[in-house]
Design an enzyme around this catalytic site. Structure first.
Site, short mmCIF file in Angstrom:
data_model
loop_
_atom_site.label_atom_id
_atom_site.label_comp_id
_atom_site.label_asym_id
_atom_site.label_seq_id
_atom_site.Cartn_x
_atom_site.Cartn_y
_atom_site.Cartn_z
N GLY A 427 -14.65 22.39 35.47
CA GLY A 427 -14.60 23.58 34.56
C GLY A 427 -16.22 23.81 33.98
O GLY A 427 -17.43 23.08 34.10
N GLN A 429 -17.20 22.75 30.84
CA GLN A 429 -17.46 21.72 30.35
C GLN A 429 -17.83 20.44 30.89
O GLN A 429 -18.61 19.62 30.47
CB GLN A 429 -16.35 21.60 29.20
CG GLN A 429 -16.01 22.50 28.43
CD GLN A 429 -17.18 23.23 27.50
OE1 GLN A 429 -17.93 22.38 27.02
NE2 GLN A 429 -17.28 24.45 27.61
N GLY A 430 -17.48 20.30 32.26
CA GLY A 430 -17.54 19.03 33.19
C GLY A 430 -16.56 19.01 34.21
O GLY A 430 -15.89 19.93 34.64
N THR A 431 -16.38 17.89 34.92
CA THR A 431 -15.84 17.72 36.03
C THR A 431 -14.76 16.34 35.67
O THR A 431 -15.20 15.42 34.97
CB THR A 431 -16.65 17.05 37.07
OG1 THR A 431 -17.61 18.10 37.67
CG2 THR A 431 -15.63 16.83 38.41
N LYS A 446 -13.19 12.71 32.12
CA LYS A 446 -13.97 13.72 32.02
C LYS A 446 -15.36 13.51 32.09
O LYS A 446 -15.75 12.96 31.02
CB LYS A 446 -13.50 14.63 30.99
CG LYS A 446 -14.41 16.05 30.85
CD LYS A 446 -14.11 16.91 29.88
CE LYS A 446 -14.64 18.14 29.58
NZ LYS A 446 -14.37 19.13 28.37
N ASP A 543 -10.03 28.89 23.30
CA ASP A 543 -9.78 28.92 24.86
C ASP A 543 -8.51 28.96 25.29
O ASP A 543 -8.29 28.19 26.51
CB ASP A 543 -11.00 28.30 25.49
CG ASP A 543 -11.25 28.70 26.68
OD1 ASP A 543 -11.10 29.76 27.12
OD2 ASP A 543 -11.87 28.03 27.66
#
Length: 745
Positions: A427, A429-431, A446, A543
């Site tokens: 996403g 923000q990261g993996t 994460k 979100d």
């Protein structure tokens, strides 16, 4: 001699220690030698991002229709034939030709100006082939044949109708050649047929700068050239002096980099460049750390001459870094004194070397440990560790004691060094990776994309937010790790993916029934009600969407991804921020005012509720342009009395119409363009729970009195716990439930 050998090994040991302190290896996997087809690509050239020194040295490995891939210089689009670390590379360069029928020149012009490449004067020649040539090598800044614009030229005459060359005898008959100027970076060719039989033939004449060795070895007949559109050309390359800091081997003790000033053949361009070479006794890539390796001269039996000379003595070769020694030894068994002396020297040297190696190894370990500690401290500060400590130690924040600081090695082991096969999702923000801790517990790890200070606040914010939350329908944060290059967060593992996947993919074992959808909606609403009202400080998620709602092993909803969430003071009514969110779920009022309120989360939840009812996506290109947004499409359908036309077929089959109408009205109220007219999440959660309660009541339609009683009882409970509706009635900001019943069959 033994003392000399010992001193050499001592210097080598100290060199190892110095490199342990100051030098590291390249982080680029394959920086030493990439391969494209049959061509080896050494640094400073490279294929992958970060594996080349700058864009001029970038290689594109392109697939071809003829089989194996071929490398091309990205900026010049020239096929690379081979690369030499001595400062040359061969490329396929387009030829120029002149045909009597068309009377036109085809003279491709690939400019090397401003690049690190020039045409090699030593390795190339200018060649014109054909019957009756007059060929010029011209400046690209003037295509006429004036003397000032000509670099070089040659002329040939015709010998016969069939052109034949005898090896390298390009001597002016059907072929001519000449040298090219130094530092040539750009040129054009001009080929004219004016002499002899050429005027009456149909053959074309060819001219090009070409690799001299290749030409003399391979071209023996004019017709061979006719089949070629490109010929090999040798380019010299050097590196711009401004890039010296990027040369990984520039500090190596076994390589030397020399700077020079290069001028082009145009006379108006110059630049400072450099190139590196391995020192004497070493070979390899001087542009890499440890790229220059020692040559084992003793592998050549001729290094020390003959093995044995007169009088029973011979030479023994001893290889040391950068050079070798020839030791005179006795071949006579009777010479005990010399042999014992050699043994004593050898043992002494061995013991000395052993102590030096032990000392060097210990020093290396100490230095490596100190570097790792400093490295982790650097990452901790860069990843917002100090800011996180300040936030967590604040008196306004209550942190769960279960939050743990994980070790980077444990998390690398848990994810198999962050193997791509362990990726659960990616996403903004990261993996997220699936991992198993030492105790066997399955977790989700994460790996944040946060590497700059501008986004550190989002990462620290997510840790602080999740550390305060303890709710069964919110993903639990187990801990974090800040000593790595990018921050790591460790969550409880949620096995059944996202709500978006559940709605859009077939699941025969646990189908998306009406009961499941209603339960998930109720659980998400309850979690948001907790965040808005029951947490120690109000939290706005900011979100909410189906991809941020996860499903556990029993398909219970878990709200996730708090990277953009914010805590606010109890007496605050809104949060003014730069607009963030996901298109399709974004509150229109927030988009216009930049003021995010709890009703903005209500709007996003309304979109999720419509997705549960319809099975449609929040944004879809298959709908009309005006109704690509699901919220707009839903409101429009309700206003046109077409609600049941857009409801998911499974929901229509399993749910009562009264239930669908109630939930649809609730979603419509959540999607109200004015935030003040939307219900609170407390009201939404209670309304959904009421629908579930009445759903379980048997014979709802037949026993209308029981339904009315249950509804009255719920409203009384609602009035007891909700003060917002009552207090807002007098001020004109009453919730939507006071003006229009939410529960209506």
């Amino acid at each position: 001699m033994g003392m000399t050998v010992g001193m050499v090994f001592l210097l080598w040991s100290m060199n190892v220690f110095i490199k342990a302190v100051g030098l590291g290896n390249s982080s680029c996997s394959g920086a030493a030698a990439a391969v494209c087809g049959s061509v080896t690509i050494p640094y400073p050239f490279g294929i992958e991002p970060g594996c080349y020194i700058d864009d001029w040295f970038a290689i594109d490995c392109k697939n071809t229709t003829l089989g194996s891939p071929k490398p091309f210089l990205r900026r010049l689009d020239l096929e690379v034939l081979d690369i030499s670390l001595k400062g040359t590379l061969r490329v396929n360069y387009p030829m120029s030709l002149w045909c009597p029928k068309s009377r036109t020149d085809i003279a491709p012009n690939v400019s090397l100006a401003s690049s690190p490449f020039v045409f090699s004067k030593l390795r190339n020649i200018f060649v014109a082939m054909g019957c009756g040539n007059v060929a010029y090598l011209l400046s690209s800044y003037g295509s006429n044949s004036s003397i000032s614009s000509i670099y070089a030229g040659c002329m040939s005459v015709c010998e016969s109708d069939t052109i034949k060359l005898n090896g390298s005898s390009c001597n002016g008959i059907d072929c001519c050649k000449t040298t090219i100027p130094s530092d040539l970076v750009v040129f054009t060719t001009n080929v004219r047929g004016k002499i002899g039989k050429f005027q009456s033939t149909k053959d074309c004449n060819y001219a090009s700068v070409v690799d001299q060795m290749w030409f003399e070895k391979n071209i023996t007949n004019h017709f061979e050239v006719r089949k070629m559109s490109h010929v090999p050309v040798v380019l010299n390359w050097e590196i711009n002096a401004n890039l010296s800091s990027r040369v990984m081997g520039s500090n190596s003790s076994h390589s030397t980099c020399r700077f020079a000033s290069r001028s082009s053949s145009l006379g108006n361009m110059s630049s400072s460049t450099f190139k590196c070479t391995c020192d004497s006794g070493f070979e390899g890539n001087p542009y890499l750390v440890e790229g220059c390796q020692d040559i084992d001269e003793c592998a050549d039996p001729r290094s020390c001459g003959f093995s044995y000379l007169r009088y029973g003595y011979g030479y023994r070769c001893v290889n040391v870094p950068g050079e070798y020694f020839c030791i005179l030894v006795s071949s006579s068994i009777s010479d005990h004194k010399s042999r014992n002396k050699i043994i004593i020297i050898g043992i002494s040297t061995g013991i000395g070397l052993l102590f030096m190696f032990i000392g060097g190894w210990w020093s290396y370990k100490v230095v490596k440990k100190r570097k790792n500690i400093k490295r982790k401290e650097k990452f901790f500060k860069r990843n917002g560790g100090l800011l996180l400590q300040q936030q967590l130690s604040s008196s306004e924040v209550t942190v769960e004691k279960t939050t743990k600081l994980f070790n980077s090695k444990d998390l690398e082991k848990a994810t198999d060094n962050f193997n791509v096969n362990r990726i659960l999702g990616q996403g903004g923000q990261g993996t997220v990776y699936k991992g198993m801790l030492i105790d066997g517990k399955i977790v989700a790890i994460k790996k944040s994309k946060v590497i700059d200070e501008g986004k550190l606040e989002e990462f620290v914010n997510e840790v602080v937010i999740l550390s305060q939350i303890n709710h069964r329908n919110v993903v639990k944060l187990l801990g974090c790790c800040l000593e790595t290059e990018v921050p790591l967060l460790v969550y409880e593992f949620i096995p059944n993916g996202t709500l978006s996947q559940y709605l859009n993919e077939q699941n025969e074992e646990f189908p998306a029934t009406w009961d499941m959808r209603l339960r998930i909606a109720t659980e998400v609403a309850g979690a948001l009600f907790y965040l808005h009202s029951a947490a120690s400080t109000p939290i706005y998620h900011r979100d909410i969407k189906t991809t941020n709602i996860l499903l556990d092993d029993k398909y219970r909803a878990k709200v996730a991804d708090f990277g953009t969430s914010r805590s606010i003071a109890v007496d605050q009514t809104h949060l003014t921020t730069v607009v963030q969110g996901t298109f399709g779920y974004l509150d229109p009022e927030y988009f216009q005012s930049s003021q995010f309120t709890e009703k903005s989360d209500v709007y996003s939840f309304g979109v999720v509720l419509v997705e549960l009812l319809t099975g449609e996506k929040a944004i879809s290109s298959t709908r009309t342009k005006e109704c690509r947004s699901l919220a707009t499409y839903f409101i429009h359908s309700m206003e046109e009395n077409n609600l049941f036309d857009i409801i998911d077929a499974r929901v229509m089959k399993e749910a009562k119409q009264e239930e669908i109408i109630v939930v649809a009205n609730l979603a419509k109220m959540c999607l109200n363009m004015k935030g003040k007219k939307r219900p609170t999440m407390k009201e939404v959660a209670m309304q959904l729970e009421a629908v579930r309660t009445l759903q379980k009541t048997p014979n709802v339609q037949q026993n209308h009195e029981e339904v009315e009683y249950a509804r009255t009882e719920m409203y009384e409970q609602w009035d007891t716990v909700s003060t917002l509706t009552m207090s807002g009635a007098d001020s004109g900001v009453a919730s939507s439930s006071s003006s229009r019943p939410l529960l209506s069959f």
